[in-house]
Design a protein around this motif. Structure first.
Motif, mmCIF file in Angstrom:
data_model
loop_
_atom_site.group_PDB
_atom_site.id
_atom_site.type_symbol
_atom_site.label_atom_id
_atom_site.label_comp_id
_atom_site.label_asym_id
_atom_site.label_seq_id
_atom_site.Cartn_x
_atom_site.Cartn_y
_atom_site.Cartn_z
ATOM 1 N N GLY A 39 -38.448 -63.896 -17.604
ATOM 2 C CA GLY A 39 -38.683 -62.589 -17.400
ATOM 3 C C GLY A 39 -37.692 -62.281 -18.800
ATOM 4 N N HIS A 40 -36.326 -62.519 -18.787
ATOM 5 C CA HIS A 40 -35.295 -61.825 -19.604
ATOM 6 C C HIS A 40 -35.858 -62.143 -21.184
ATOM 7 C CE1 HIS A 40 -31.899 -60.710 -16.482
ATOM 8 N NE2 HIS A 40 -32.849 -61.153 -16.077
ATOM 9 N N GLY A 41 -36.138 -63.393 -21.550
ATOM 10 C CA GLY A 41 -36.395 -63.586 -22.888
ATOM 11 C C GLY A 41 -37.582 -62.901 -23.386
ATOM 12 N N LEU A 60 -39.019 -69.663 -27.426
ATOM 13 C CA LEU A 60 -39.050 -71.068 -27.159
ATOM 14 C C LEU A 60 -38.485 -71.427 -25.919
ATOM 15 C CD1 LEU A 60 -37.230 -72.067 -30.478
ATOM 16 C CD2 LEU A 60 -39.529 -71.467 -30.088
ATOM 17 N N ASP A 61 -39.333 -72.271 -25.278
ATOM 18 C CA ASP A 61 -38.780 -72.541 -23.737
ATOM 19 C C ASP A 61 -39.114 -74.032 -23.723
ATOM 20 O OD1 ASP A 61 -38.494 -71.110 -21.081
ATOM 21 O OD2 ASP A 61 -39.081 -73.288 -20.785
ATOM 22 N N ARG A 62 -38.114 -74.919 -22.955
ATOM 23 C CA ARG A 62 -38.351 -76.327 -22.927
ATOM 24 C C ARG A 62 -39.264 -76.581 -21.750
ATOM 25 N NH1 ARG A 62 -34.934 -78.237 -18.322
ATOM 26 N NH2 ARG A 62 -34.064 -79.896 -19.817
ATOM 27 N N GLY A 63 -39.456 -75.658 -20.859
ATOM 28 C CA GLY A 63 -40.772 -76.068 -19.946
ATOM 29 C C GLY A 63 -41.693 -75.226 -20.030
ATOM 30 N N GLY A 68 -38.210 -71.353 -14.833
ATOM 31 C CA GLY A 68 -36.976 -71.115 -14.422
ATOM 32 C C GLY A 68 -36.814 -70.207 -13.318
ATOM 33 N N ASN A 69 -35.416 -69.699 -13.294
ATOM 34 C CA ASN A 69 -35.249 -68.907 -12.220
ATOM 35 C C ASN A 69 -36.115 -67.767 -11.801
ATOM 36 O OD1 ASN A 69 -33.158 -70.533 -11.944
ATOM 37 N ND2 ASN A 69 -31.433 -69.145 -12.231
ATOM 38 N N THR A 70 -36.898 -67.202 -12.874
ATOM 39 C CA THR A 70 -37.763 -66.173 -12.694
ATOM 40 C C THR A 70 -38.858 -66.504 -11.863
ATOM 41 O OG1 THR A 70 -37.587 -65.311 -15.026
ATOM 42 C CG2 THR A 70 -39.662 -64.893 -13.898
ATOM 43 N N GLY A 71 -39.230 -67.829 -11.704
ATOM 44 C CA GLY A 71 -40.329 -68.043 -10.822
ATOM 45 C C GLY A 71 -39.791 -68.736 -9.631
ATOM 46 N N ARG A 72 -38.520 -68.839 -9.361
ATOM 47 C CA ARG A 72 -37.763 -69.527 -8.225
ATOM 48 C C ARG A 72 -37.271 -68.423 -7.583
ATOM 49 N NH1 ARG A 72 -36.851 -75.150 -9.542
ATOM 50 N NH2 ARG A 72 -37.873 -75.464 -11.616
ATOM 51 N N ASN A 73 -37.224 -67.214 -7.965
ATOM 52 C CA ASN A 73 -36.274 -66.136 -6.962
ATOM 53 C C ASN A 73 -37.020 -65.463 -5.819
ATOM 54 O OD1 ASN A 73 -36.265 -63.039 -7.630
ATOM 55 N ND2 ASN A 73 -37.629 -64.236 -9.040
ATOM 56 N N THR A 74 -36.498 -64.942 -5.044
ATOM 57 C CA THR A 74 -36.886 -64.238 -3.763
ATOM 58 C C THR A 74 -37.462 -62.774 -4.131
ATOM 59 O OG1 THR A 74 -34.696 -64.057 -3.067
ATOM 60 C CG2 THR A 74 -36.088 -65.850 -2.279
ATOM 61 N N THR A 75 -37.143 -62.280 -5.425
ATOM 62 C CA THR A 75 -37.595 -61.117 -5.948
ATOM 63 C C THR A 75 -37.088 -59.713 -5.244
ATOM 64 O OG1 THR A 75 -39.666 -61.065 -4.648
ATOM 65 C CG2 THR A 75 -39.874 -62.442 -6.264
ATOM 66 N N ILE A 76 -36.095 -59.576 -4.718
ATOM 67 C CA ILE A 76 -35.465 -58.308 -4.096
ATOM 68 C C ILE A 76 -34.901 -57.624 -5.373
ATOM 69 C CG2 ILE A 76 -33.901 -57.585 -2.609
ATOM 70 C CD1 ILE A 76 -33.908 -60.125 -0.888
ATOM 71 N N ILE A 77 -35.539 -56.355 -5.194
ATOM 72 C CA ILE A 77 -35.025 -55.261 -6.192
ATOM 73 C C ILE A 77 -34.214 -54.134 -5.588
ATOM 74 C CG2 ILE A 77 -35.738 -53.899 -7.930
ATOM 75 C CD1 ILE A 77 -38.627 -55.649 -7.988
ATOM 76 N N GLU A 204 -37.632 -77.416 -26.644
ATOM 77 C CA GLU A 204 -36.663 -77.441 -26.048
ATOM 78 C C GLU A 204 -35.829 -77.053 -27.444
ATOM 79 O OE1 GLU A 204 -35.221 -80.421 -23.800
ATOM 80 O OE2 GLU A 204 -33.202 -79.621 -23.711
ATOM 81 N N VAL A 205 -34.605 -76.234 -27.387
ATOM 82 C CA VAL A 205 -33.610 -76.039 -28.624
ATOM 83 C C VAL A 205 -32.804 -77.057 -28.362
ATOM 84 C CG1 VAL A 205 -31.913 -74.463 -29.452
ATOM 85 C CG2 VAL A 205 -34.184 -73.524 -28.786
ATOM 86 N N THR A 206 -32.405 -77.859 -29.368
ATOM 87 C CA THR A 206 -31.251 -79.105 -29.062
ATOM 88 C C THR A 206 -30.084 -78.995 -29.946
ATOM 89 O OG1 THR A 206 -32.629 -80.011 -30.896
ATOM 90 C CG2 THR A 206 -33.154 -80.737 -28.559
ATOM 91 N N TRP A 364 -28.763 -62.764 -8.788
ATOM 92 C CA TRP A 364 -29.224 -61.233 -8.609
ATOM 93 C C TRP A 364 -29.839 -60.748 -10.023
ATOM 94 C CZ3 TRP A 364 -24.177 -62.988 -9.278
ATOM 95 C CH2 TRP A 364 -23.472 -63.101 -10.300
ATOM 96 N N GLY A 365 -30.358 -61.709 -11.067
ATOM 97 C CA GLY A 365 -30.928 -60.942 -12.189
ATOM 98 C C GLY A 365 -32.117 -60.709 -12.257
ATOM 99 N N PHE A 366 -33.145 -60.835 -11.353
ATOM 100 C CA PHE A 366 -34.701 -60.714 -11.482
ATOM 101 C C PHE A 366 -34.895 -59.218 -11.470
ATOM 102 C CE2 PHE A 366 -38.550 -59.538 -9.368
ATOM 103 C CZ PHE A 366 -39.561 -60.123 -10.164
ATOM 104 N N LYS A 367 -34.025 -58.277 -10.689
ATOM 105 C CA LYS A 367 -34.173 -56.816 -10.625
ATOM 106 C C LYS A 367 -33.724 -56.271 -11.906
ATOM 107 C CE LYS A 367 -30.901 -56.666 -7.379
ATOM 108 N NZ LYS A 367 -30.626 -58.181 -7.503
ATOM 109 N N ALA A 368 -33.178 -56.933 -12.631
ATOM 110 C CA ALA A 368 -32.676 -56.526 -14.062
ATOM 111 C C ALA A 368 -33.501 -56.721 -15.233
ATOM 112 C CB ALA A 368 -31.103 -56.914 -14.289
#
Ligand SMILES: Cc1cc2nc3c(=O)[nH]c(=O)nc-3n(C[C@H](O)[C@H](O)[C@H](O)COP(=O)(O)OP(=O)(O)OC[C@H]3O[C@@H](n4cnc5c(N)ncnc54)[C@H](O)[C@@H]3O)c2cc1C
Lengths: 413, 86
Positions: A39-41, A60-63, A68-77, A204-206, A364-368
């Protein structure tokens, strides 16, 4: 609309419209390379193109997008933080969220539920009162409520919590909300792509070339690209990327785990958090309970999950909601949280010219996400630190000027 | 339940232990403020095999562990002052 619908119904083929373009090769040079399609990028790329007219941007994304954490978070804002700089920042984020769905023309399932942080001891009640007062002083809607109010908002709760942790009150934060995390990544991704940003997944950035203290280019698994500006928004991978440019940071990586139950009819409207019981829970639009606990207690740099976690969290859930004893857990997973000593992010310019950081977002970064996109795109485009992120610079540690944002403790989100 | 080998008490559930962080060299008195800040705050965040402090709570034993922090695999444990086992 009706005509389009009719044409669609009569057509023999119904191709899926793509959310974003998939360019088949990397360009040779870009104005800005964003590492990380979370989400951040993606938000930063979106605002770079929309607000700052920077068009030659590659993400660019390695996956894959949002993997990453965007799709793994519990989305509390929420925005009931404790320092003036924290509150100003998250408040801005909560207001950006309000018209994001309009902006994207995409349903983000943004749902304002109200957020209760439960207090099970006298000292916790005192802390909640203090937090409520500090919040009110800073203009945030928070108040201390009694157990009867918790019961009214959530009739199925056992206020005694099995007798050993009775609920004595709660900090109530009315704007507390949840949203669909994937949609946030896709919305920003589509919006950025429509404005000319290239999104390269599986890239992936190496390595990063730095000459005379300046960024020159980026090595990837799909070739070399030259660029003078790199934004690093890779959450749990931050130490690996800062290592490439020789920058040391206080970021350390611990897993944060979460799980969901099988779907149920709606019975839990608000978001509930209990620091003492290490539980936070909300019910998604699909009816699943989305549950999390605290950070894993030691460093692990992978996304493995553990049975200990599930057992511990399930036991505490049953303290609060004994009637769930027959409900099954459907899935569990982990993300790598990029933690900092003062529970505040590390954002902005770095000692390497042209290398910008958006990291230290831990648990805590999803909300941001929206406000990070806004402030980082400004910082990258103008090479001037945005006012709202001044307190979060990497150099604060060297100056011993930590922020003390305890309101972001690893349970609580 | 994951097991960790305490050099005094043998294999015990990991829940009996507290993580004490990576072993780091403290700079001497003559160091600059910046070197001290680097020691206090900065960490070697990249994955790899690290030497760490661990504490067995039940018996009050501090000891050292060599651990791969990506695989979460403990390679060796020993007491401070002891020779590192091969
Ligand atoms: C279980 C869990 C629950 C959470 N709950 C909440 C919550 O309730 N509320 C909240 O506000 N926050 C929460 N968070 C925190 C939040 O998820 C993160 O802070 C936020 O999503 C970070 O977004 P991001 O875009 O910076 O990173 P990510 O979404 O992790 O994206 C980073 C991307 O970078 C890519 N990448 C890494 N290295 C490279 C490389 N070398 N080259 C190319 N690409 C690379 C990765 O593949 C990844 O896709 C939670 C986190 C977890 C793990």
């Amino acid at each position: 609309m009706a005509y389009q619908l009719l044409r669609f119904a009569l057509a023999s083929r119904h191709p899926e419209t793509r959310m974003f373009r998939t360019p088949d090769r990397l360009g040779e040079t870009y104005d800005v390379v964003v590492i990380g399609a979370g989400g951040h990028g993606l938000a930063a790329a979106y605002y770079l193109a929309r607000d700052h007219g920077v068009r030659k941007v590659a993400v660019l994304d390695r996956g894959y997008i949002g993997g990453g954490n965007t799709g793994r978070n519990t989305t509390i804002i929420r925005s009931n933080y404790l320092t003036p700089e924290g509150v100003a920042f998250y408040d801005q984020s909560v207001s950006l969220w309000q018209d994001l769905a309009q902006d994207f023309d995409l349903n983000l399932f943004y749902s304002t539920r109200g957020h209760y942080t439960l207090a099970h001891t006298d000292s916790a009640v005192r802390t909640m009162r203090w937090r409520a007062e500090v919040n009110k002083h800073l203009g945030v809607r928070s108040e201390l409520v009694g157990p009867e109010e918790v019961k009214r908002a959530c009739p199925r709760i056992d206020l005694d919590c099995g007798g050993h942790a009775p609920i004595l009150g709660a900090l109530f934060h009315a704007p507390g909300a949840i949203a669909r995390h994937d949609a946030v990544a896709w919305g920003y991704g589509r919006g950025a792509s429509q404005r000319g940003v290239e999104i390269h997944q599986q890239t992936e950035v190496t390595g990063i070339d730095v000459e005379a203290g300046r960024v020159k280019g980026v090595h990837t698994t799909r070739g070399y690209v030259s660029t003078r500006k790199v934004l690093c928004a890779v959450a749990g991978f931050t130490p690996r990327v800062t290592h490439m440019v020789g920058i040391r940071t206080p970021i350390y990586v611990h897993p944060l785990q979460a799980m969901v139950s099988e779907p149920m009819k709606p019975w839990l409207d608000p978001i509930l958090v209990s620091g003492s019981l290490h539980v936070y829970v909300s019910q998604s639009a699909r009816g699943e309970l989305v549950m999390g606990a605290s950070l894993d207690p030691y460093e692990v740099q992978s996304t493995r999950s553990t049975l200990d976690f599930t057992e511990g969290l399930a036991a505490h859930m049953l303290d609060m909601f004994p009637f769930l004893s027959h409900v099954r857990v459907n899935r569990q997973w982990a993300g790598m949280a990029d933690m900092t000593p003062d529970f505040a992010p590390v954002m902005g310019k770095t000692p390497v010219e042209g290398f910008y950081l958006d990291a230290g977002w831990g648990t805590w970064g999803f909300k941001a996400t929206p406000v990070c996109g806004k402030t980082m795109s400004y910082t990258v485009a103008t090479d001037r630190t945005h006012e709202l992120i001044r307190a979060f610079s990497l150099s604060r540690f060297e100056r011993y000027e930590l922020t003390g944002e305890k309101g972001a403790a690893s349970v609580g989100h | 339940m994951k097991l960790l080998r305490c050099p005094v008490n043998g294999a015990r559930p990991v829940s009996e232990f507290v993580y004490g962080g990576e072993v780091r060299e403290m700079p001497g008195d003559a160091c600059t403020d910046a070197e001290w800040a680097d020691y206090v705050f900065n960490r070697s965040g990249i994955p790899g095999v690290k030497i760490e402090w661990w504490y067995h709570v039940a018996s009050g034993t501090w000891f050292l562990a060599k651990r791969d922090v990506a695989a979460d695999h403990v390679l060796q444990t020993w007491l401070p002052g002891e020779e590192v086992p091969e």
